[in-house]
Design an enzyme around this catalytic site. Structure first.
Site, mmCIF file in Angstrom:
data_model
loop_
_atom_site.group_PDB
_atom_site.id
_atom_site.type_symbol
_atom_site.label_atom_id
_atom_site.label_comp_id
_atom_site.label_asym_id
_atom_site.label_seq_id
_atom_site.Cartn_x
_atom_site.Cartn_y
_atom_site.Cartn_z
ATOM 1 C CG HIS A 218 -2.102 0.806 1.254
ATOM 2 N ND1 HIS A 218 -2.518 1.558 0.191
ATOM 3 C CD2 HIS A 218 -2.988 1.100 2.271
ATOM 4 C CE1 HIS A 218 -3.592 2.259 0.529
ATOM 5 N NE2 HIS A 218 -3.886 2.003 1.803
ATOM 6 C CG HIS A 257 -4.514 0.295 -8.066
ATOM 7 N ND1 HIS A 257 -5.807 0.171 -7.640
ATOM 8 C CD2 HIS A 257 -3.937 1.222 -7.267
ATOM 9 C CE1 HIS A 257 -6.006 0.995 -6.629
ATOM 10 N NE2 HIS A 257 -4.894 1.642 -6.380
ATOM 11 C CG ASP A 308 2.721 4.512 -4.465
ATOM 12 O OD1 ASP A 308 2.274 5.646 -4.230
ATOM 13 O OD2 ASP A 308 2.374 3.501 -3.849
HETATM 14 N N1 ACO Z 1 4.567 -6.439 -10.749
HETATM 15 C C1 ACO Z 1 4.458 -7.627 -11.385
HETATM 16 N N2 ACO Z 1 3.360 -8.428 -11.328
HETATM 17 C C2 ACO Z 1 2.316 -7.977 -10.607
HETATM 18 C C3 ACO Z 1 2.350 -6.749 -9.935
HETATM 19 C C4 ACO Z 1 3.521 -5.979 -10.026
HETATM 20 N N3 ACO Z 1 3.623 -4.804 -9.376
HETATM 21 N N4 ACO Z 1 1.185 -6.567 -9.299
HETATM 22 C C5 ACO Z 1 0.437 -7.654 -9.548
HETATM 23 N N5 ACO Z 1 1.116 -8.511 -10.328
HETATM 24 C C6 ACO Z 1 0.640 -9.824 -10.822
HETATM 25 C C7 ACO Z 1 0.727 -10.815 -9.677
HETATM 26 O O1 ACO Z 1 1.971 -11.462 -9.624
HETATM 27 C C8 ACO Z 1 -0.406 -11.740 -10.025
HETATM 28 O O2 ACO Z 1 0.045 -12.584 -11.071
HETATM 29 P P1 ACO Z 1 -0.443 -14.127 -11.169
HETATM 30 O O3 ACO Z 1 -1.916 -14.047 -11.369
HETATM 31 O O4 ACO Z 1 0.296 -14.654 -12.349
HETATM 32 O O5 ACO Z 1 -0.060 -14.768 -9.873
HETATM 33 C C9 ACO Z 1 -1.474 -10.823 -10.607
HETATM 34 O O6 ACO Z 1 -0.739 -9.705 -11.122
HETATM 35 C C10 ACO Z 1 -2.478 -10.325 -9.578
HETATM 36 O O7 ACO Z 1 -1.753 -9.751 -8.480
HETATM 37 P P2 ACO Z 1 -2.316 -9.637 -7.018
HETATM 38 O O8 ACO Z 1 -1.186 -9.388 -6.084
HETATM 39 O O9 ACO Z 1 -3.214 -10.795 -6.716
HETATM 40 O O10 ACO Z 1 -3.210 -8.344 -7.159
HETATM 41 P P3 ACO Z 1 -3.879 -7.556 -5.952
HETATM 42 O O11 ACO Z 1 -5.027 -6.831 -6.532
HETATM 43 O O12 ACO Z 1 -4.122 -8.441 -4.796
HETATM 44 O O13 ACO Z 1 -2.736 -6.520 -5.498
HETATM 45 C C11 ACO Z 1 -1.296 -4.667 -5.483
HETATM 46 C C12 ACO Z 1 -2.677 -5.185 -5.878
HETATM 47 C C13 ACO Z 1 -1.041 -4.974 -3.995
HETATM 48 C C14 ACO Z 1 -1.269 -3.170 -5.661
HETATM 49 C C15 ACO Z 1 -0.224 -5.334 -6.373
HETATM 50 O O14 ACO Z 1 -0.402 -4.957 -7.710
HETATM 51 C C16 ACO Z 1 1.179 -5.038 -5.911
HETATM 52 O O15 ACO Z 1 1.698 -5.725 -5.009
HETATM 53 N N6 ACO Z 1 1.850 -3.998 -6.511
HETATM 54 C C17 ACO Z 1 3.187 -3.616 -6.100
HETATM 55 C C18 ACO Z 1 3.139 -2.774 -4.843
HETATM 56 C C19 ACO Z 1 2.571 -1.393 -5.105
HETATM 57 O O16 ACO Z 1 2.980 -0.704 -6.031
HETATM 58 N N7 ACO Z 1 1.652 -0.969 -4.230
HETATM 59 C C20 ACO Z 1 1.037 0.359 -4.334
HETATM 60 C C21 ACO Z 1 -0.393 0.201 -4.654
HETATM 61 S S1 ACO Z 1 -1.148 1.728 -5.004
HETATM 62 C C22 ACO Z 1 -1.309 2.500 -3.562
HETATM 63 O O17 ACO Z 1 -1.428 1.961 -2.503
HETATM 64 C C23 ACO Z 1 -1.207 3.943 -3.652
#
Ligand code: ACO
Length: 371
Positions: A218, A257, A308
């Protein structure tokens, strides 16, 4: 067994008028107003009024909220003492969380929920003071007291750096406060609402939200993005860096996201401000190159830049050190948390979900000396 919605994906917990996030179109509406317009034209103080009152203020009302924020910036001595004592060995987010919590001790009626927005205003007004003081203490510098003739953003930069910012810097900082101010239901806002739903006081609700924002999935991503960009080092390394991360199935901070199927609309504003302040910003080209590589490899999968990706680079250009990035996200989002806390209390029902129990029942208790 009921269907489990892991991560509460798709679960609708309530109705809200505060903000709409359109993840397909990449649009954000703050109380019905286009975030793009507000980021360009408005101020954080105006936004506070909007989110708390569901309408824009008149000129007099805007003056009024500006004055109130200015008058409530100074920290109680006890909170300042905690910061002075702990800042060197305590992470900025831990210190911010502790300080927000400690503010309850300086409210004669902390449990009064009659006017939650007014109590939250005291917290919102003080968060930048906490952050700036913690930074200066860590740097071995004397804290700078708030000024009552500067806006919220300009005063923060003044307290942080000990000198008045340029108009461009103050305007960019104000825009960062607006961009992070609100984003519908999300982990930290939900946390604030869960705590508020028990009729706990607003200091508890705000403290819960700060704690929830801290994690790297987050708000903590604002800091980890900068680590990533520094690791990449140069735009020419972006291809191999992203290739390696993607093949190792590692997540790249600043991307992905739950609600967006396109680029997060806040990215363009952060980028615009970086270009205005310093078009040669060291990490801007690196961020663009990483973005291009990720979009090419993961765009099909719905992985797009989130807000971000560029925010840390802008904070860096404004002279803010990386360990403080998430605290600024918190100080901004405090506007939205407050609005949701007030909305929750208007028509409250305690949040009380369930889990499907998958353990055993009927196990026989054996006294410890017989095990
Ligand atoms: N880089 C590469 N792959 C990703 C990323 C990423 N940043 N985010 C998601 N994926 C992939 C996952 O590996 C997953 O792949 P799979 O289906 O092959 O296993 C798929 O996309 C779904 O990902 P989840 O983690 O299940 O998605 P969720 O909706 O639960 O998570 C989150 C959203 C936490 C933002 C995620 O995208 C993430 O961890 N991003 C990186 C951290 C980040 O930038 N956070 C800031 C969020 S915005 C904010 O708070 C202002």
């Amino acid at each position: 067994m009921d269907e489990v919605k892991k991560g509460l994906e798709g679960v609708v917990v309530d109705e809200s008028r505060v903000c709409m996030v359109d993840g397909d179109e990449g649009k954000i509406w703050y109380a019905g107003y286009d975030m793009d317009d507000l980021a360009r034209e408005s101020s954080y103080e105006e936004l506070l009024f909007l989110l708390w009152n569901d309408r824009l203020p008149t000129a007099d009302e805007l003056d009024g909220i500006r004055t109130e924020v200015q008058e409530r910036r100074a920290l109680p001595d006890g909170v300042a003492e905690v910061i002075d004592r702990e800042a060197e060995r305590t992470g900025p987010m831990d210190l911010l969380r502790t300080s927000v919590s400690a503010l309850a001790s300086y409210d004669d009626e902390p449990n009064d929920l009659e006017d939650p927005a007014d109590k939250c205003l005291g917290v919102v007004a003080k968060m930048p003071t906490v952050i700036a003081r913690a930074h200066r203490v860590r740097e071995g510098k004397d804290p700078v007291e708030p000024r009552d003739d500067l806006g919220h953003a300009a005063n923060f930069l003044y307290m942080l750096n000990g000198q008045e910012p340029s108009e461009g810097e103050a305007s960019a900082m104000d825009s960062t406060f607006i961009l992070y101010a609100e984003h519908g239901m999300n982990a930290s806002t939900f946390s604030a609402c869960v705590t508020a739903s028990t009729l706990a006081n607003v200091y508890s609700s705000m403290t819960s939200a700060v704690g929830t924002l801290q994690g790297p999935l987050h708000g903590g991503a604002t800091e980890t993005v900068i680590d990533m960009l520094e690791d990449v080092g140069d735009a020419s390394n972006a291809e191999s860096y992203v290739e390696e991360k993607v093949s190792n199935k590692e997540k790249l901070p600043g991307f992905g996201h739950r609600v967006y199927n396109t680029v997060d609309p806040r990215c363009a504003h952060f980028k615009r401000h970086i270009e205005e302040i310093n078009p040669d910003a060291e990490l801007l080209g690196v961020a663009d190159a990483v973005r291009d590589e990720v979009e090419a490899r993961l765009g099909d999968k719905g992985i797009w830049p989130n807000t971000d990706l560029y925010s840390g680079t802008l904070y860096r250009e404004l002279g803010i050190p990386a360990p403080f990035y998430t605290t600024l996200f918190a100080a901004s989002r405090a506007a939205g948390w407050s609005a949701h806390i007030a909305e929750q209390l208007e028509d409250n029902r305690i949040m009380r979900p369930r889990v499907n129990f998958v353990g055993e029942t009927g196990r026989e208790y054996v006294p410890v000396d017989e095990r």
